[in-house]
Design a protein around this motif. Structure first.
Motif, PDB file in Angstrom:
ATOM      1  N   UNK A   1     -57.010  16.523  -1.257  1.00 54.34           N
ATOM      2  CA  UNK A   1     -58.353  17.171  -0.571  1.00 54.34           C
ATOM      3  C   UNK A   1     -59.530  18.774  -0.537  1.00 54.34           C
ATOM      4  N   UNK A   2     -60.778  17.744  -0.352  1.00 46.95           N
ATOM      5  CA  UNK A   2     -61.655  18.605  -0.931  1.00 46.95           C
ATOM      6  C   UNK A   2     -62.329  19.349   0.187  1.00 46.95           C
ATOM      7  N   UNK A   3     -61.804  21.145   1.020  1.00 42.57           N
ATOM      8  CA  UNK A   3     -62.589  20.876   2.158  1.00 42.57           C
ATOM      9  C   UNK A   3     -62.863  22.736   1.875  1.00 42.57           C
ATOM     10  N   UNK A   4     -64.679  22.787   2.104  1.00 45.57           N
ATOM     11  CA  UNK A   4     -65.769  24.042   2.256  1.00 45.57           C
ATOM     12  C   UNK A   4     -65.622  24.171   0.416  1.00 45.57           C
ATOM     13  N   UNK A   5     -64.980  23.131  -0.118  1.00 44.94           N
ATOM     14  CA  UNK A   5     -65.299  23.584  -1.603  1.00 44.94           C
ATOM     15  C   UNK A   5     -63.683  23.891  -2.361  1.00 44.94           C
ATOM     16  N   UNK A   6     -62.848  24.237  -1.480  1.00 41.39           N
ATOM     17  CA  UNK A   6     -61.322  24.461  -2.605  1.00 41.39           C
ATOM     18  C   UNK A   6     -60.542  23.221  -1.870  1.00 41.39           C
ATOM     19  N   UNK A   7     -60.001  23.011  -3.289  1.00 41.36           N
ATOM     20  CA  UNK A   7     -58.659  21.590  -3.617  1.00 41.36           C
ATOM     21  C   UNK A   7     -57.614  21.261  -2.933  1.00 41.36           C
ATOM     22  N   UNK A   8     -57.010  21.276  -2.412  1.00 42.31           N
ATOM     23  CA  UNK A   8     -55.795  21.469  -1.968  1.00 42.31           C
ATOM     24  C   UNK A   8     -55.211  19.937  -1.643  1.00 42.31           C
ATOM     25  N   UNK A   9     -53.795  20.150  -1.424  1.00 46.09           N
ATOM     26  CA  UNK A   9     -52.592  19.312  -1.481  1.00 46.09           C
ATOM     27  C   UNK A   9     -52.372  18.210  -3.061  1.00 46.09           C
ATOM     28  N   UNK A  10     -52.929  16.782  -2.501  1.00 44.09           N
ATOM     29  CA  UNK A  10     -52.484  16.325  -3.977  1.00 44.09           C
ATOM     30  C   UNK A  10     -50.995  16.251  -4.081  1.00 44.09           C
ATOM     31  N   UNK A  11     -49.975  16.066  -5.369  1.00 41.77           N
ATOM     32  CA  UNK A  11     -48.833  15.941  -5.374  1.00 41.77           C
ATOM     33  C   UNK A  11     -47.867  16.514  -4.883  1.00 41.77           C
ATOM     34  N   UNK A  12     -47.747  17.322  -3.945  1.00 41.23           N
ATOM     35  CA  UNK A  12     -47.291  18.199  -2.974  1.00 41.23           C
ATOM     36  C   UNK A  12     -47.088  17.569  -1.568  1.00 41.23           C
ATOM     37  N   UNK A  13     -47.861  16.430  -1.674  1.00 40.94           N
ATOM     38  CA  UNK A  13     -48.709  16.588  -0.224  1.00 40.94           C
ATOM     39  C   UNK A  13     -47.275  15.351  -0.029  1.00 40.94           C
ATOM     40  N   UNK A  14     -46.258  15.584   0.944  1.00 36.12           N
ATOM     41  CA  UNK A  14     -45.765  14.841   2.020  1.00 36.12           C
ATOM     42  C   UNK A  14     -45.477  13.837   3.110  1.00 36.12           C
ATOM     43  N   UNK A  15     -46.047  14.551   3.734  1.00 36.97           N
ATOM     44  CA  UNK A  15     -46.773  13.668   5.371  1.00 36.97           C
ATOM     45  C   UNK A  15     -48.539  13.699   5.178  1.00 36.97           C
ATOM     46  N   UNK A  16     -49.057  13.125   5.713  1.00 35.41           N
ATOM     47  CA  UNK A  16     -50.158  12.772   6.646  1.00 35.41           C
ATOM     48  C   UNK A  16     -50.247  11.506   5.682  1.00 35.41           C
ATOM     49  N   UNK A  17     -52.350  11.009   6.264  1.00 39.55           N
ATOM     50  CA  UNK A  17     -52.982  10.141   5.614  1.00 39.55           C
ATOM     51  C   UNK A  17     -54.251  10.369   6.143  1.00 39.55           C
ATOM     52  N   UNK A  18     -54.925  10.473   5.679  1.00 37.90           N
ATOM     53  CA  UNK A  18     -56.605  10.762   5.641  1.00 37.90           C
ATOM     54  C   UNK A  18     -57.498   9.650   7.221  1.00 37.90           C
ATOM     55  N   UNK A  19     -57.487  10.420   8.803  1.00 37.10           N
ATOM     56  CA  UNK A  19     -57.938   9.545   9.181  1.00 37.10           C
ATOM     57  C   UNK A  19     -60.333   8.820   8.352  1.00 37.10           C
ATOM     58  N   UNK A  20     -59.898   7.712   8.142  1.00 36.46           N
ATOM     59  CA  UNK A  20     -60.893   7.992   7.717  1.00 36.46           C
ATOM     60  C   UNK A  20     -61.063   6.937   6.441  1.00 36.46           C
ATOM     61  N   UNK A  21     -59.525   7.069   5.609  1.00 36.79           N
ATOM     62  CA  UNK A  21     -59.083   6.051   4.818  1.00 36.79           C
ATOM     63  C   UNK A  21     -58.951   4.113   5.053  1.00 36.79           C
ATOM     64  N   UNK A  22     -59.659   3.480   4.467  1.00 35.47           N
ATOM     65  CA  UNK A  22     -59.512   1.945   5.250  1.00 35.47           C
ATOM     66  C   UNK A  22     -58.748   2.012   4.943  1.00 35.47           C
ATOM     67  N   UNK A  23     -57.263   2.280   4.569  1.00 34.58           N
ATOM     68  CA  UNK A  23     -55.980   2.259   4.178  1.00 34.58           C
ATOM     69  C   UNK A  23     -55.252   2.115   5.628  1.00 34.58           C
ATOM     70  N   UNK A  24     -55.578   3.729   5.579  1.00 34.04           N
ATOM     71  CA  UNK A  24     -54.813   4.849   6.791  1.00 34.04           C
ATOM     72  C   UNK A  24     -54.333   3.319   8.600  1.00 34.04           C
ATOM     73  N   UNK A  25     -55.440   3.189   8.596  1.00 37.16           N
ATOM     74  CA  UNK A  25     -54.984   2.481   9.828  1.00 37.16           C
ATOM     75  C   UNK A  25     -54.198   0.940   9.366  1.00 37.16           C
ATOM     76  N   UNK A  26     -53.827   0.357   8.369  1.00 36.63           N
ATOM     77  CA  UNK A  26     -53.281  -0.356   7.918  1.00 36.63           C
ATOM     78  C   UNK A  26     -51.358   0.100   8.095  1.00 36.63           C
ATOM     79  N   UNK A  27     -51.173   1.204   7.564  1.00 32.46           N
ATOM     80  CA  UNK A  27     -49.845   2.273   7.180  1.00 32.46           C
ATOM     81  C   UNK A  27     -50.023   3.159   8.773  1.00 32.46           C
ATOM     82  N   UNK A  28     -50.419   3.313   9.210  1.00 31.86           N
ATOM     83  CA  UNK A  28     -50.612   3.956  10.691  1.00 31.86           C
ATOM     84  C   UNK A  28     -49.642   2.695  10.891  1.00 31.86           C
TER      85      UNK A  28
END
Length: 449
Positions: free
Chosen positions: A215-242
């Motif tokens: 996730x890029x927030x205010x120029x900073x990139x975080x998350x990646x492989x270390x993320x273990x939960x959450x699916x971004x609201x705004x992703x096309x496939x997120x509603x199906x996964x939810x």
């Protein structure tokens, strides 16, 4: 009589019809064999016709550019075919990697901010192609009580179902609210549910990459492989996964021989918003629900979730208010009144107020075109069968627009704008095609009659 897809020779089918036929076959297979796991799907995700249709749908939905800054206009200027060919090559060769998701904060009605994750257009097209393949499979499993982000289902259907249950006597309501649902979905538990139906390792890998996209927030990139939960609201496939994850709750409540069904408790769910309805909802039912959600790694919002008797106090759901009212014709007759909530009306007025402020110097035809888009969308959403006082809400909106236009044109001249003095509100409706809420409401009523 139109020839059905099954009767047409494959050579005569368009690409869209071929996709629909394939989706139909997937749905029927999944419906007939509840334990079947689909193992050859990735080649369809990479197929040219699927990517072309995916781009068309993503383009139709619109939306901003992602972290790469690539817009639809730039893609079409440089060539859509080249763009899709490059994406297809990456998918086929296995070199595709999603770019970081752009974090954007949008204001909520309560003053807080809702985080949205905007993937790049390239990633949205890939997700849409995957969604077109996976959606029919899981649609065959979903319960009838689920209405959010599903084909041929909408919030209007959920509202009609709730009103029907209230009429049948299920007047005790548990209005549930999940805390940060999309950000709380555990990846490992979600993937177990996906793998019950999909065994194609390349498709599963795609989903994992999208879930773990940085996730890029205010120029900073975080998350990646270390993320273990959450699916971004705004992703096309997120509603199906939810929907796949909350299908666990649907299945437990709707199970014919289960505790909730025996207690006469029903659930109506739209994405992460749901209500339980029954003649009586005992504390044991709420305890069982809490236990299930805790095992899923989800949390109920204690401040917003509440148990109530709908005959004594109203409740809001999906922007509608449900209230047990006394008839104006006879004090002994009571009925279930459904109408747009105060918050919904206030949000529309706030949008109109901001639109007038930002577009103060805009030409009248362009100003009215933007206002029409907002009011038409709002009335189309709320004008459904059984919504009693949509006309009253439209009358209030008409009165509001009267005042806004009068003040808007008064600010343009101390003596009053010549255009508004000459035409007035009615003239704006007739000459400049301003959408009058009451007139449009009557037109919708006539169409639906």
């Amino acid at each position: 009589m139109t020839e059905s897809l099954e009767m047409k020779p494959r050579s005569r089918l368009s690409d869209v019809e071929k996709i629909q036929l394939f989706q139909r076959k997937l749905y029927l297979k999944a419906k007939q064999q509840k334990q079947f796991r689909f193992y050859v799907l990735y080649d369809k995700v990479c197929m040219g016709r699927f990517l072309q249709e995916a781009y068309r749908r993503v383009r139709q939905n619109g939306g901003a550019a992602g972290v790469d800054g690539v817009t639809f206009e730039r893609i079409e200027q440089e060539g859509v075919e080249e763009f899709l060919a490059e994406l297809q090559k990456e998918l086929v060769e296995g070199t595709y990697r999603p770019l970081p998701v752009l974090r954007v904060l949008i204001p909520k009605a309560n003053g807080k901010m809702r985080p949205l994750g905007i993937p790049t257009i390239r990633d949205r097209v890939a997700q849409m192609s995957c969604l077109m393949v996976l959606s029919p499979i899981f649609e065959a499993d979903f319960e009838d009580c689920s209405y959010g982000f599903r084909p041929k289902r909408s919030a209007k259907d959920a509202v009609s179902e709730i009103k029907g249950l209230l009429r049948e006597g299920s007047t005790e309501v548990y209005d549930a609210d999940l805390s940060n649902y999309f950000d709380s979905i555990p990846h490992d538990k979600l993937m177990i549910l996906v793998e019950r139906r999909v065994s194609d390792t390349r498709v599963l890998q795609l989903i994992r990459m999208w879930l773990k996209a940085p996730v890029k927030d205010n120029g900073r990139i975080s998350g990646g492989k270390s993320r273990k939960q959450g699916t971004p609201q705004g992703g096309v496939i997120s509603p199906l996964l939810a929907n796949i994850y909350l299908h666990l709750v649907d299945g437990i409540v709707c199970k014919a021989e289960g505790y909730f069904a025996k207690a006469g408790i029903r659930i109506v769910r739209y994405a992460d918003d749901f209500v339980l309805l029954g003649k009586k909802i005992p504390a044991e039912a709420l305890h069982r629900l809490q236990t299930v959600l805790n095992r899923m790694g989800l949390t109920l919002n204690g401040e917003k979730s509440r148990l109530l008797s709908a005959t004594k106090e109203p409740f809001d759901f999906l922007g509608f208010t449900f209230r047990y009212d006394v008839s104006i014709h006879h004090w002994r007759y009571r009925y279930w009144n459904v109408f747009p909530s105060k918050k919904s009306v206030a949000r529309l007025r706030a949008k109109l107020r901001e639109y007038f402020r930002v577009n103060h110097p805009t030409r009248t035809p362009d100003l009215i075109a933007g206002i029409n888009r907002m009011t038409r969308g709002w009335m189309n959403y709320y004008h459904i069968g059984g919504v009693t006082y949509i006309r009253r809400a439209c009358e209030g909106m008409q009165y509001y627009l009267h005042g806004k236009f009068r003040r808007h044109y008064r600010r343009q001249s101390q003596r009053g704008c010549k255009l508004y003095r000459q035409y007035g509100y009615d003239g704006l409706v007739k000459r400049f095609k301003l959408l009058d809420p009451v007139e449009y409401c009557m037109r919708l009523k006539a169409v639906n009659a």
